[in-house]
Write a protein that holds these residues in place. Structure first.
Motif, PDB file in Angstrom:
ATOM      1  N   UNK A 169       0.742  -1.359   0.005  1.00  0.00           N
ATOM      2  CA  UNK A 169      -0.092   0.153  -0.131  1.00  0.00           C
ATOM      3  C   UNK A 169       0.823   1.296  -0.030  1.00  0.00           C
ATOM      4  N   UNK A 170       1.812   1.417   1.004  1.00  0.00           N
ATOM      5  CA  UNK A 170       2.676   2.497   0.797  1.00  0.00           C
ATOM      6  C   UNK A 170       3.463   2.728  -0.560  1.00  0.00           C
ATOM      7  N   UNK A 171       3.790   1.717  -0.987  1.00  0.00           N
ATOM      8  CA  UNK A 171       4.728   1.700  -2.052  1.00  0.00           C
ATOM      9  C   UNK A 171       3.848   2.079  -3.209  1.00  0.00           C
ATOM     10  N   UNK A 172       2.566   1.950  -3.353  1.00  0.00           N
ATOM     11  CA  UNK A 172       1.713   2.152  -4.507  1.00  0.00           C
ATOM     12  C   UNK A 172       1.609   3.511  -4.339  1.00  0.00           C
ATOM     13  N   UNK A 173       1.491   4.316  -3.201  1.00  0.00           N
ATOM     14  CA  UNK A 173       1.291   5.595  -2.715  1.00  0.00           C
ATOM     15  C   UNK A 173       2.692   6.209  -3.250  1.00  0.00           C
ATOM     16  N   UNK A 174       3.659   5.851  -2.825  1.00  0.00           N
ATOM     17  CA  UNK A 174       4.944   6.708  -3.145  1.00  0.00           C
ATOM     18  C   UNK A 174       5.256   6.652  -4.641  1.00  0.00           C
ATOM     19  N   UNK A 175       4.881   5.430  -5.229  1.00  0.00           N
ATOM     20  CA  UNK A 175       4.973   5.415  -6.866  1.00  0.00           C
ATOM     21  C   UNK A 175       4.273   6.296  -7.330  1.00  0.00           C
ATOM     22  N   UNK A 176       3.005   6.291  -7.221  1.00  0.00           N
ATOM     23  CA  UNK A 176       2.364   7.099  -7.827  1.00  0.00           C
ATOM     24  C   UNK A 176       2.535   8.728  -7.861  1.00  0.00           C
TER      25      UNK A 176
END
Length: 273
Positions: free
Chosen positions: A171-178
């Motif tokens: 979940x945090x990687x999705x946010x950071x990547x986006x």
């Protein structure tokens, strides 16, 4: 990572994700100018629904099997139905296309696809699945990192983010990547798939996501049943950034039909967050 999508290929969530992806691609490829598509968690590209993994779960029967037999499926599914028939030489068949195959099949001559898969055996199968398309490349690479590094700065891009959600940091990687992709190219189109288990987890993600990307998102939910048991896969959601203006109606048709056909008093919802 132990996840293998072969157990889940062609299930209700694939119907939602792949029908929506094809609707989005149809709109983006109708606009002049090259398009780069990055698939962060591509899998093997093509799945054998008669194989041991798919037969063990039986999920395809209640997903693509139900769709191919349906008489009431909305037109928003036409692209997926046609793709399944094309892959199976005109029949319903035993093979199911994953997202990288669908993307490659939709590309125009000047477009390109970067499909990322970290498992060596799945990557080898992905290379074979994409072999007919010289502008589609299978990378044995971290999809999150590749999406940030390879999103073009000054050209159109679509990034599909669909991790297996086996890691605590997905979940945090999705946010950071986006956020990093949009900082690199603010016009990039994002399509993110997420499981729906409990409302608290999903609402927390949406709040953190909106804070990080700094712009509204279009959300499409497919709820098979009430989100009351966090140990169950109660549905799925798609989150879009910079979607085409006319995508929402197609998403509502896809989510509503899938929820009603595959769920227990299910419902589809499309809204801006």
């Amino acid at each position: 990572m132990n996840y293998r999508h072969a157990f889940h290929a062609g299930n209700f969530a694939d119907l939602v994700k792949h029908a929506a992806l094809l609707q989005l691609l149809a709109r983006l490829t109708a606009t002049p100018g090259p398009l780069t598509v990055i698939d962060t968690h591509a899998g093997r590209g093509v799945y054998d629904l008669a194989g041991a993994e798919a037969q063990r779960s039986g999920e395809a029967e209640g997903g693509i099997g139900r769709l191919m037999a349906a008489k009431d499926a909305p037109a928003a599914f036409d692209g997926l139905i046609a793709a399944v028939r094309a892959l199976n030489a005109g029949g319903e068949g035993r093979r199911y296309p994953g997202s990288p195959w669908l993307i490659a099949h939709a590309l125009r001559r000047g477009d390109r696809c970067l499909a990322c898969e970290l498992r060596p055996d799945e990557h080898k199968a992905l290379q074979a699945a994409l072999g007919a398309w010289p502008n589609a490349q299978a990378l044995c690479a971290d999809g999150f990192r590749t999406a940030v590094q390879r999103t073009p700065r000054d050209a159109r891009a679509l990034v599909l983010i669909d991790p297996p959600f086996e890691r605590a940091d997905d979940y945090p990687r999705i946010i950071e990547t986006s956020a990093a992709i949009l900082e690199r190219n603010r016009r990039s189109h994002l399509m993110i798939w997420l499981p729906l288990k409990d409302l608290a987890t999903f609402d927390a993600f949406l709040g953190d996501f909106e804070d990080a990307v700094g712009r509204p998102a279009l959300v499409a939910e497919t709820r098979l049943r009430p989100l009351s048991d966090p140990l169950k896969m109660n549905g799925c959601a798609l989150v879009f950034v910079n979607p085409p203006a006319d995508l929402a109606d197609a998403l509502e048709a896809i989510c509503t039909w899938t929820a009603q056909a595959c769920g227990e008093a299910g419902e589809g919802r499309v809204y801006e967050a």
